[in-house]
Motif scaffolding. Structure first.
Motif, mmCIF file in Angstrom:
data_model
loop_
_atom_site.group_PDB
_atom_site.id
_atom_site.type_symbol
_atom_site.label_atom_id
_atom_site.label_comp_id
_atom_site.label_asym_id
_atom_site.label_seq_id
_atom_site.Cartn_x
_atom_site.Cartn_y
_atom_site.Cartn_z
ATOM 1 N N ARG A 1 5.750 -4.071 -3.291
ATOM 2 C CA ARG A 1 6.433 -2.791 -3.434
ATOM 3 C C ARG A 1 5.556 -1.734 -4.054
ATOM 4 N NH1 ARG A 1 12.380 -4.279 -5.344
ATOM 5 N NH2 ARG A 1 12.989 -4.963 -3.288
ATOM 6 N N VAL A 2 4.806 -2.136 -5.063
ATOM 7 C CA VAL A 2 3.904 -1.178 -5.698
ATOM 8 C C VAL A 2 2.924 -0.645 -4.655
ATOM 9 C CG1 VAL A 2 2.063 -0.918 -7.385
ATOM 10 C CG2 VAL A 2 4.096 -2.199 -7.983
ATOM 11 N N ARG A 3 2.357 -1.577 -3.858
ATOM 12 C CA ARG A 3 1.401 -1.178 -2.833
ATOM 13 C C ARG A 3 2.038 -0.181 -1.874
ATOM 14 N NH1 ARG A 3 0.356 -6.032 0.050
ATOM 15 N NH2 ARG A 3 0.255 -7.024 -1.985
ATOM 16 N N ASP A 4 3.237 -0.525 -1.461
ATOM 17 C CA ASP A 4 3.960 0.316 -0.513
ATOM 18 C C ASP A 4 4.208 1.710 -1.084
ATOM 19 O OD1 ASP A 4 5.409 0.200 2.076
ATOM 20 O OD2 ASP A 4 7.035 0.884 0.779
ATOM 21 N N LEU A 5 4.621 1.729 -2.370
ATOM 22 C CA LEU A 5 4.911 3.003 -3.018
ATOM 23 C C LEU A 5 3.674 3.895 -3.054
ATOM 24 C CD1 LEU A 5 6.666 4.854 -4.779
ATOM 25 C CD2 LEU A 5 5.994 3.483 -6.742
ATOM 26 N N PHE A 6 2.545 3.313 -3.429
ATOM 27 C CA PHE A 6 1.335 4.126 -3.519
ATOM 28 C C PHE A 6 0.859 4.568 -2.139
ATOM 29 C CE2 PHE A 6 -0.208 4.540 -7.863
ATOM 30 C CZ PHE A 6 0.672 3.721 -8.530
ATOM 31 N N ASP A 7 1.043 3.718 -1.145
ATOM 32 C CA ASP A 7 0.674 4.118 0.215
ATOM 33 C C ASP A 7 1.477 5.336 0.651
ATOM 34 O OD1 ASP A 7 -1.196 2.174 0.482
ATOM 35 O OD2 ASP A 7 0.150 0.737 1.456
ATOM 36 N N GLU A 8 2.785 5.253 0.412
ATOM 37 C CA GLU A 8 3.652 6.374 0.771
ATOM 38 C C GLU A 8 3.229 7.636 0.029
ATOM 39 O OE1 GLU A 8 6.481 6.596 2.852
ATOM 40 O OE2 GLU A 8 5.542 4.762 3.621
ATOM 41 N N ALA A 9 2.959 7.455 -1.267
ATOM 42 C CA ALA A 9 2.626 8.616 -2.091
ATOM 43 C C ALA A 9 1.336 9.266 -1.614
ATOM 44 C CB ALA A 9 2.507 8.199 -3.554
ATOM 45 N N LYS A 10 0.335 8.430 -1.235
ATOM 46 C CA LYS A 10 -0.939 8.990 -0.807
ATOM 47 C C LYS A 10 -0.752 9.856 0.437
ATOM 48 C CE LYS A 10 -3.520 5.214 -2.607
ATOM 49 N NZ LYS A 10 -4.019 3.925 -2.161
ATOM 50 N N LYS A 11 0.201 9.432 1.273
ATOM 51 C CA LYS A 11 0.451 10.228 2.482
ATOM 52 C C LYS A 11 1.014 11.606 2.144
ATOM 53 C CE LYS A 11 1.754 6.255 5.165
ATOM 54 N NZ LYS A 11 3.026 5.592 5.444
ATOM 55 N N LYS A 12 1.754 11.680 1.038
ATOM 56 C CA LYS A 12 2.417 12.936 0.697
ATOM 57 C C LYS A 12 1.663 13.717 -0.378
ATOM 58 C CE LYS A 12 7.025 12.526 2.339
ATOM 59 N NZ LYS A 12 7.337 11.135 2.699
ATOM 60 N N ALA A 13 0.475 13.268 -0.769
ATOM 61 C CA ALA A 13 -0.257 13.905 -1.854
ATOM 62 C C ALA A 13 -0.557 15.362 -1.507
ATOM 63 C CB ALA A 13 -1.557 13.149 -2.112
ATOM 64 N N PRO A 14 -0.621 16.261 -2.497
ATOM 65 C CA PRO A 14 -0.407 15.985 -3.921
ATOM 66 C C PRO A 14 1.067 15.729 -4.238
ATOM 67 C CG PRO A 14 -0.757 18.328 -3.563
ATOM 68 C CD PRO A 14 -0.921 17.658 -2.235
ATOM 69 N N CYS A 15 1.287 14.782 -5.100
ATOM 70 C CA CYS A 15 2.657 14.457 -5.457
ATOM 71 C C CYS A 15 2.688 13.717 -6.784
ATOM 72 C CB CYS A 15 3.304 13.619 -4.373
ATOM 73 S SG CYS A 15 2.572 11.998 -4.240
ATOM 74 N N ILE A 16 3.908 13.415 -7.215
ATOM 75 C CA ILE A 16 4.088 12.724 -8.485
ATOM 76 C C ILE A 16 4.844 11.429 -8.238
ATOM 77 C CG2 ILE A 16 5.294 12.810 -10.698
ATOM 78 C CD1 ILE A 16 4.839 15.760 -10.757
ATOM 79 N N ILE A 17 4.355 10.357 -8.841
ATOM 80 C CA ILE A 17 5.140 9.122 -8.868
ATOM 81 C C ILE A 17 5.710 9.008 -10.266
ATOM 82 C CG2 ILE A 17 5.039 6.607 -8.802
ATOM 83 C CD1 ILE A 17 2.765 6.799 -6.839
#
Ligand code: ADP
Ligand code: MG
Ligand code: ZN
Length: 626
Positions: A250-266
């Motif tokens: 899940r962590v991996r998935d979350l960061f993958d998603e976030a990188k696609k939407k960068a800049p962003c905040i987790i």
């Protein structure tokens, strides 16, 4: 902010293999129940079969373990079937009997499972197992193409700030230092180029630390709102799952998603749920592997992303910073820590202002007074207070919230909802009355910045049978030794009154004792207020004090010192107990008088209480506090 579920999650589709597997499984199940053509023969009772054998009417019989099929020589009636079946009974004489009556008979060998059944039972379970494994393997792969279950998909919700529902720093009050720190993060998210050009390294992780309800979640939403970037929010506990490895995926998935939407905040709420110190959790059975893997994955991901112009900033919140794994706090991870503490007087006033704007206030409501009376409230408590007041006003069919509603709401938030339905027995009521008046008289005579504002014996909430409300007369940041000793004596006042009046104590004082002992321990261990032990801090400051936790382990001390600390704590409490006793003995008539009054009225407050307490006198032997 608009909330929407991440929309590119996988469709719940079964693959062909899975369909086939299920088909096989169903077949396997039913193969045992499929009607066997052999059983279509009419069944008759065993006794009839025996009769027919005895009547020499049976030509031959075929015996298996679960049925006997036999053929009659002559049908009992015209057109009736001549082949019948019956269920065998354990009957040792049957072969003899059949022989006597000349029946030709044979037994079947024990039934062998058909080749098909054997095949199924050997081949299908491993197939199902492989199928399930494939699910997981496929699900945890990049982007998790498709599959029926989403165990390893991050459950993060994405907020994309839109204009009208955006949270900004203006919505958060009383935490100015935290805001200043976070402004820098906002700036970086808005114009990363400026920082990159100068070679500055902006923190990847910012940890918000503070008690519950102080606005940590709100603040991180405000950061996203101010910067105008997407905001992934997930709670640490959502990573921790039954299946080892799911959290890490899940962590991996979350960061993958976030990188696609960068800049962003987790934003990871309750970071302590995954970030507990690995050393500290030794010996706990089960669940650790999973948490450790999740934590490691988080560390790896935080070390991994480095795209400077497309920043992903990880904000996290916790109210237990002391349990976090030190690895989380290293440079390049959550190296920035921002304290989000309970608001002070002016902070509370501002927060009240924010929420008061959302309800209709009557003319002349004084929010300053409310702010004064709510020392120790967190932002969430204040928001709750204003809402409670509005509910009270609405229930009383008023058109605006009045001062009285707010005052009543304070009490509700402080002591839980009034529970008039909980009836105390008369003798219990007497004990509670003397107990509370004991607190009030001692509290009134003790130094310190608060005055007794109300005594009540109306049971409230879960634990409190009655209560004595002390309001601070001024905002105080420092307590002197006298103040603290006074607080201990006041806490012991309730129990002391019970001792004097009833000659025994009840269980109702347990919480008082707990708090009194805590204060005494802090005086000795944290504030260095003991003459014997000197100005040393014997408690380790783990950063948890301000959270009201207070269970700091002691520094390593010698046995002798440990004993001295215990003795000193004990003597502080004993002294305070003696003072409370002598005050109440000296004011015994007043104690009886006020107790009688409160048994009548249930609540005494305001001028009446002040006049009553004004009659109390300090016993000579105490004079100036020791
Ligand atoms: P935390 O995450 O620290 O436990 P939250 O941010 O979830 O606290 O706060 C809960 C609610 O309380 C917020 O949604 C907000 O309505 C209110 N609140 C808390 N702190 C503040 C604050 N400093 N200023 C304004 N509102 C606050
Ligand atoms: Mg929160
Ligand atoms: Zn008490």
């Amino acid at each position: 902010m608009a909330i929407r579920q991440d929309d590119n999650r996988p469709s719940r589709r079964f693959g062909l293999i899975n369909l086939l597997l299920i088909g096989f499984g169903v077949l396997l199940l039913f193969s045992n129940f499929l009607p066997n053509p052999a059983t279509q023969v009419p069944r008759v009772p065993y006794s009839l079969f025996i009769d027919q054998v005895n009547a020499d009417n049976v030509k031959r019989a075929y015996i298996t373990s679960d049925q006997i099929r036999y053929e009659l020589i002559k049908a009992p009636a015209e057109g009736a079937p001549t082949v019948l079946a019956t269920t065998p009974i354990f009957d040792m004489e049957l072969p003899q009997r059949l022989e006597q009556h000349g029946v030709e008979f044979a037994a079947a060998p024990p039934r062998k499972p058909s080749f098909f059944t054997t095949l199924l039972s050997w081949v299908v379970p491993p197939l199902i197992f492989i199928g399930v494994l494939q699910f997981f393997a496929r699900r945890s792969g990049m982007g998790g193409a498709q599959g029926a279950l989403s165990f390893t998909k991050s459950k993060a919700r994405v907020y994309v700030p839109d204009e009208e529902s955006r949270v900004t720093f203006a919505d958060v009050a009383g935490v100015d230092e935290a805001k200043t720190e976070l402004t820098e993060i906002v700036d970086f998210l808005k114009t990363p180029e400026r920082y990159v050009a100068i070679g500055a390294r902006i923190p990847k992780g910012v940890l918000l630390v503070g008690p519950p309800g102080t606005g940590k979640t709100l603040l991180s939403k405000a950061v996203a709102g101010e910067a105008g970037v997407p905001f992934f929010i997930i709670s640490g506990s959502e990573f921790v799952e039954l299946f080892v490895g799911a959290g890490a995926a899940r962590v991996r998935d979350l960061f993958d998603e976030a990188k696609k939407k960068a800049p962003c905040i987790i934003f990871i709420d309750e970071l302590d749920a995954i970030g507990k110190s690995r050393a500290g959790s030794m010996g706990v059975v089960g669940g650790n592997d999973e948490r450790e893997q999740t934590l490691n994955q988080l560390l790896t991901e935080m070390d991994g992303f480095a795209a400077k112009d497309k920043p992903v900033i990880v904000l996290a919140a916790t109210n237990q910073p002391e349990v976090l794994d030190p690895a989380l706090l290293r440079p390049g991870r959550f190296d920035r820590q921002v304290l989000v503490d309970r608001p002070d007087l002016s902070g509370r006033r501002t927060i009240l202002g924010i929420y008061a704007k959302k309800v209709k206030l009557a003319e002349g409501v004084d929010l300053d007074r409310i702010a004064q009376a709510t020392s120790g409230f967190a932002g969430a408590d204040l928001a709750n207070l204003v809402n409670e007041a509005a509910l009270l006003a609405a229930r009383a069919k008023r058109t605006a919230v009045e001062q009285g509603d707010l005052n009543e709401a304070i009490e509700r938030v402080v002591a839980g909802l009034e529970k008039r339905s909980r009836v105390l027995q008369d003798d219990e009521k007497r004990v509670v009355a003397f107990h509370e008046v004991g607190h009030a008289i001692v509290g009134h005579l003790m130094p310190g910045g608060s005055k007794v504002a109300k005594i009540s014996i109306v049971p409230r909430g879960m634990a409190a049978l009655g209560y004595t409300l002390q309001l601070p007369t001024e905002e105080r940041f420092l307590n002197s030794k006298d103040d603290l000793e006074g607080q201990i004596a006041t806490l012991l006042g309730g129990r002391s009154a019970e001792e004097i009046v009833f000659g025994e104590v009840t269980t109702g004082a347990a919480n008082d004792l707990q708090r009194a002992t805590d204060i005494a321990e802090q005086m000795v261990g944290t504030y260095g207020m003991s003459d014997v032990l000197g100005p040393l801090a014997y408690d380790k400051q783990g950063g948890g004090r301000f959270l009201g936790g207070g269970n700091n382990p002691r520094r390593v001390v010698s046995d002798a010192t440990a004993q001295a600390i215990d003795r000193e704590v004990r003597s502080l409490v004993d002294r305070a107990h003696d003072r409370a006793l002598s005050i109440l003995r000296r004011n015994r008539e007043l104690l009886d008088g006020i107790a009688a009054r409160i048994l009548e009225k249930e609540v005494i407050e305001g001028d009446e209480l002040r006049d009553l307490l004004a009659a109390s006198v300090m016993p000579e032997e105490i004079g100036a506090p020791a």
